[in-house]
Design a protein around this motif. Structure first.
Motif, short mmCIF file in Angstrom:
data_model
loop_
_atom_site.label_atom_id
_atom_site.label_comp_id
_atom_site.label_asym_id
_atom_site.label_seq_id
_atom_site.Cartn_x
_atom_site.Cartn_y
_atom_site.Cartn_z
N GLU A 8 0.82 -1.22 0.00
CA GLU A 8 0.00 0.00 0.00
C GLU A 8 0.85 1.27 0.00
O GLU A 8 0.48 2.28 -0.60
N ASP A 9 2.01 1.20 0.67
CA ASP A 9 2.85 2.40 0.78
C ASP A 9 4.04 2.39 -0.19
O ASP A 9 4.95 3.20 -0.08
N PHE A 10 4.03 1.47 -1.14
CA PHE A 10 5.13 1.37 -2.10
C PHE A 10 4.67 1.95 -3.44
O PHE A 10 3.94 1.30 -4.20
N HIS A 11 5.08 3.17 -3.72
CA HIS A 11 4.67 3.85 -4.96
C HIS A 11 5.91 4.36 -5.70
O HIS A 11 6.52 5.34 -5.31
N ILE A 12 6.26 3.65 -6.75
CA ILE A 12 7.38 4.04 -7.62
C ILE A 12 6.79 4.28 -9.01
O ILE A 12 6.44 3.32 -9.71
N PRO A 13 6.64 5.54 -9.42
CA PRO A 13 5.97 5.85 -10.69
C PRO A 13 6.51 5.07 -11.89
O PRO A 13 5.73 4.61 -12.73
N SER A 14 7.81 4.93 -11.98
CA SER A 14 8.37 4.23 -13.14
C SER A 14 7.94 2.76 -13.18
O SER A 14 7.67 2.21 -14.25
N LEU A 15 7.87 2.13 -12.01
CA LEU A 15 7.43 0.74 -11.94
C LEU A 15 5.95 0.63 -12.26
O LEU A 15 5.51 -0.29 -12.96
N GLU A 16 5.17 1.58 -11.74
CA GLU A 16 3.73 1.55 -12.00
C GLU A 16 3.45 1.79 -13.48
O GLU A 16 2.54 1.18 -14.06
N VAL A 22 -1.55 -4.96 -10.89
CA VAL A 22 -0.98 -4.71 -9.57
C VAL A 22 -1.92 -5.22 -8.48
O VAL A 22 -3.11 -4.90 -8.47
N ILE A 23 -1.37 -6.03 -7.58
CA ILE A 23 -2.05 -6.37 -6.34
C ILE A 23 -1.54 -5.40 -5.29
O ILE A 23 -0.36 -5.41 -4.95
N ARG A 24 -2.40 -4.52 -4.83
CA ARG A 24 -2.01 -3.49 -3.85
C ARG A 24 -2.31 -4.03 -2.46
O ARG A 24 -3.46 -4.17 -2.07
N SER A 25 -1.28 -4.37 -1.71
CA SER A 25 -1.48 -5.16 -0.49
C SER A 25 -1.21 -4.38 0.79
O SER A 25 -0.38 -3.46 0.84
N PHE A 26 -1.92 -4.78 1.82
CA PHE A 26 -1.69 -4.28 3.18
C PHE A 26 -1.64 -5.48 4.12
O PHE A 26 -2.53 -6.34 4.09
N ARG A 74 -11.15 0.47 4.43
CA ARG A 74 -9.76 0.26 4.03
C ARG A 74 -9.67 -0.05 2.53
O ARG A 74 -8.78 0.44 1.83
N LEU A 75 -10.59 -0.85 2.05
CA LEU A 75 -10.60 -1.17 0.62
C LEU A 75 -10.80 0.08 -0.23
O LEU A 75 -10.16 0.24 -1.27
N LYS A 76 -11.68 0.95 0.21
CA LYS A 76 -11.95 2.18 -0.55
C LYS A 76 -10.70 3.05 -0.63
O LYS A 76 -10.41 3.65 -1.66
N LYS A 77 -9.95 3.14 0.47
CA LYS A 77 -8.72 3.93 0.48
C LYS A 77 -7.67 3.33 -0.44
O LYS A 77 -6.87 4.05 -1.06
N MET A 78 -7.65 2.00 -0.53
CA MET A 78 -6.62 1.32 -1.31
C MET A 78 -6.95 1.30 -2.80
O MET A 78 -6.04 1.17 -3.63
N LYS A 125 -5.58 -5.96 -1.56
CA LYS A 125 -5.43 -7.14 -0.70
C LYS A 125 -5.24 -6.69 0.74
O LYS A 125 -4.40 -5.84 1.04
N ILE A 126 -6.03 -7.28 1.65
CA ILE A 126 -5.89 -7.02 3.08
C ILE A 126 -5.67 -8.35 3.77
O ILE A 126 -6.47 -9.28 3.66
N ALA A 127 -4.56 -8.46 4.50
CA ALA A 127 -4.26 -9.66 5.28
C ALA A 127 -3.89 -9.23 6.68
O ALA A 127 -3.02 -8.37 6.85
N PHE A 128 -4.54 -9.80 7.67
CA PHE A 128 -4.29 -9.38 9.06
C PHE A 128 -4.27 -10.57 10.00
O PHE A 128 -4.71 -11.67 9.64
N MET A 129 -3.76 -10.33 11.20
CA MET A 129 -3.68 -11.38 12.21
C MET A 129 -4.82 -11.17 13.22
O MET A 129 -4.81 -10.20 13.98
N PRO A 130 -5.81 -12.04 13.23
CA PRO A 130 -6.92 -11.88 14.17
C PRO A 130 -6.51 -12.15 15.60
O PRO A 130 -5.61 -12.95 15.86
N HIS A 131 -7.16 -11.46 16.52
CA HIS A 131 -6.95 -11.72 17.95
C HIS A 131 -7.96 -12.73 18.48
O HIS A 131 -7.73 -13.36 19.51
#
Length: 497
Positions: free
Chosen positions: A104-112, A122-126, A139-143, A152-158
């Motif tokens: 989500e925080d990896f933005h390199i214009p040349s690569l994109e 592109v799979i934009r992951s968090f 979160r999906l709307k922001k991404m 893509k959202i992957a998290f560790m449930p409590h």
């Protein structure tokens, strides 16, 4: 409901190893993910040619350590690796990476720009390796900044509640242009039931490399296909399962899913570990579970949630089975029947008349076994560390009771024709007998006792090994598991196993 693609995550240290793995499990998957962060440093130089060596779409992933990966050389070095892998695109698109995973925080214009030019999606992951994500929709709307990316959202449930919320949030989505995953053992339902989450794909590993993804609890490709039949799960699939805590090492999915396969039923049986029974009920009602098995420690808590309680459960005071009928939950107990059948087969007895039986423990399983012993005509004594619980159970059937300690040794000797071990001590234990894994560590077997331990993993528990060495006949709970499971299957489906 479109079936999620099954993506094999390749975590070998060499290109050749990954090619061999892919070739071995090709019939079980739809696409692959090359985890460049797992490759040896010199092997990373040859990543660009990997898509041309395989016949399935491939995701290029170079996962940072903070996101659960192994890449630690820094963002500059990672950017160069991405550039090398995506450069010199071939006119034949099948020879290029079909997807690339950018965080989500990896933005390199040349690569994109390169991904757009080369038609690489592109799979934009968090990833949150420690905490859950509650506002999935937000979160999906922001991404989702364009229709060209797959968020893509992957998290560790409590807790299981976090997984339940994931399914609840996903029910609001209309398309399958996303990947939603709960990691770890509690998140396993999100991998099996990816169709209910409307996921674009679900990730799997090879059985040989499953240890590389143990922290996030991938299911291996064989288990996902052959045990859970994920490719057949659709909107008409009936969902059953098992809950308990911590729910490690259960064989119930193997038993029930094999039955569905044999009867050609569109059904699946999944584990959903829950620390408390309220969480299990919330999950079942949200996901649409139509029946489930109940194991420790929830066999008594279930009674408070049932709309109907069978006569056996009322007598026993514990349930191991819940079934949804006409929007109402009914609870049953198949433990007593499964235990009685397996014990009498093992001992070659018709009943337990004239037998002195020791019941070790006073929990939900012990309650079903005490009921079965009483029905079979046996005289018993209940032994438990908390004497009040032993007393309460024993008095229901006019049994004796005693402490589960050296002080109760003489009484245990009196009731030692058949000793039935119902506690969880010794489960998943391969060590020799000690006070922590052997509930009868204080008792010296004479060799004349029959020992029945309801645990079936391991096949021989520490107390069984000690009794067997003394000359006793011993039996584990494997056939009890099967026989009670056959009854559950009939309650769930209406058909005999």
């Amino acid at each position: 409901m479109e079936r999620p693609k099954i993506c094999l995550t390749l975590t070998g240290t060499t290109i050749r190893e990954n090619l061999e793995t892919l070739d071995k499990y090709r019939d079980k998957i739809d696409m692959a993910e090359l985890r460049v962060d797992y490759l040896n440093t010199d092997e990373r130089l040859y990543v660009r040619r990997f898509p041309s060596l395989i016949d399935v779409p491939c995701i290029l992933t170079i996962r940072r350590q903070i996101d659960g990966g192994k890449f630690v050389e820094g963002e500059a070095a990672r950017t160069v690796l991405f550039a090398r892998a995506l450069s010199f695109a071939d006119e034949d698109k099948t020879r290029n990476f079909a997807y690339v995973d950018f965080e989500e925080d990896f933005h390199i214009p040349s690569l994109e720009d390169a991904t757009l030019a080369f038609d690489t999606k592109v799979i934009r992951s968090f990833h949150d390796m420690h905490n859950p994500v509650s506002d999935i929709i937000g979160r999906l709307k922001k991404m989702t900044t364009s229709g060209f990316e797959i968020p893509k959202i992957a998290f560790m449930p409590h807790s299981l509640d976090d997984v339940t919320n994931l399914f609840r949030e996903a029910s609001k989505l209309r398309d399958n242009n996303h990947i939603l995953l709960a990691m770890g053992p509690m998140g396993i339902p999100s991998r099996i039931l990816g169709a209910k989450l409307k996921n674009f794909l679900t990730y799997t590993s090879s059985p040989e490399s499953i240890g590389n993804t143990a922290n996030i609890a991938h299911l291996d490709a064989v288990k996902l296909n052959e045990l859970y039949r994920m490719k057949t799960i659709n909107e008409n699939t009936k969902i059953f399962g098992i809950t308990g805590w911590p729910l490690t090492g259960t064989s119930s999915p193997e038993l029930h899913n094999a039955g569905y396969t044999r009867h050609n039923m569109n059904s699946v049986y999944i584990p959903f570990p829950a620390e408390n029974f309220d969480q299990a009920m919330s999950f079942a009602e949200t996901v649409g579970v139509q029946g489930f098995s109940i194991t420790v420690p929830h066999k008594e808590a279930v009674l408070e949630k049932a709309n109907f309680i069978s006569p056996e459960v009322l007598d026993i005071g514990a349930s191991n089975t819940m079934v949804l009928k006409d929007d109402k939950w009914s609870c049953y107990n198949t433990d007593a029947d499964g235990f009685a059948r397996s014990l009498l087969e093992f001992t070659e007895l018709k009943n337990l008349k004239h037998k002195k039986v020791a019941i070790i423990g006073a929990g939900g399983a012990a309650k079903a076994i005490a009921y079965a012993v009483y029905k079979a005509g046996g005289k018993a004594c209940v032994f438990n560390r908390t004497l009040g619980k032993a007393k309460a159970l024993a008095e229901k059937y006019d049994f004796e009771y005693g402490p589960l300690s050296a002080e109760g040794g003489k009484l245990l000797r009196k009731y030692s024709d058949i000793i039935i071990q119902t506690t969880s001590k010794g489960m998943h234990c391969k060590e020799s007998s000690n006070a922590e894994n052997d509930p009868l560590f204080f008792y010296e077997f004479s060799g004349k006792e029959i020992l029945f331990d309801i645990i079936y993993m391991p096949e021989v528990t520490p107390v069984m090994a000690r009794a067997k060495a003394a000359g006793c006949h011993v039996c584990n709970g494997y056939y009890m598991l099967r026989y009670q499971g056959y009854k559950q299957f009939e309650l769930f489906t209406g058909d005999e196993y």
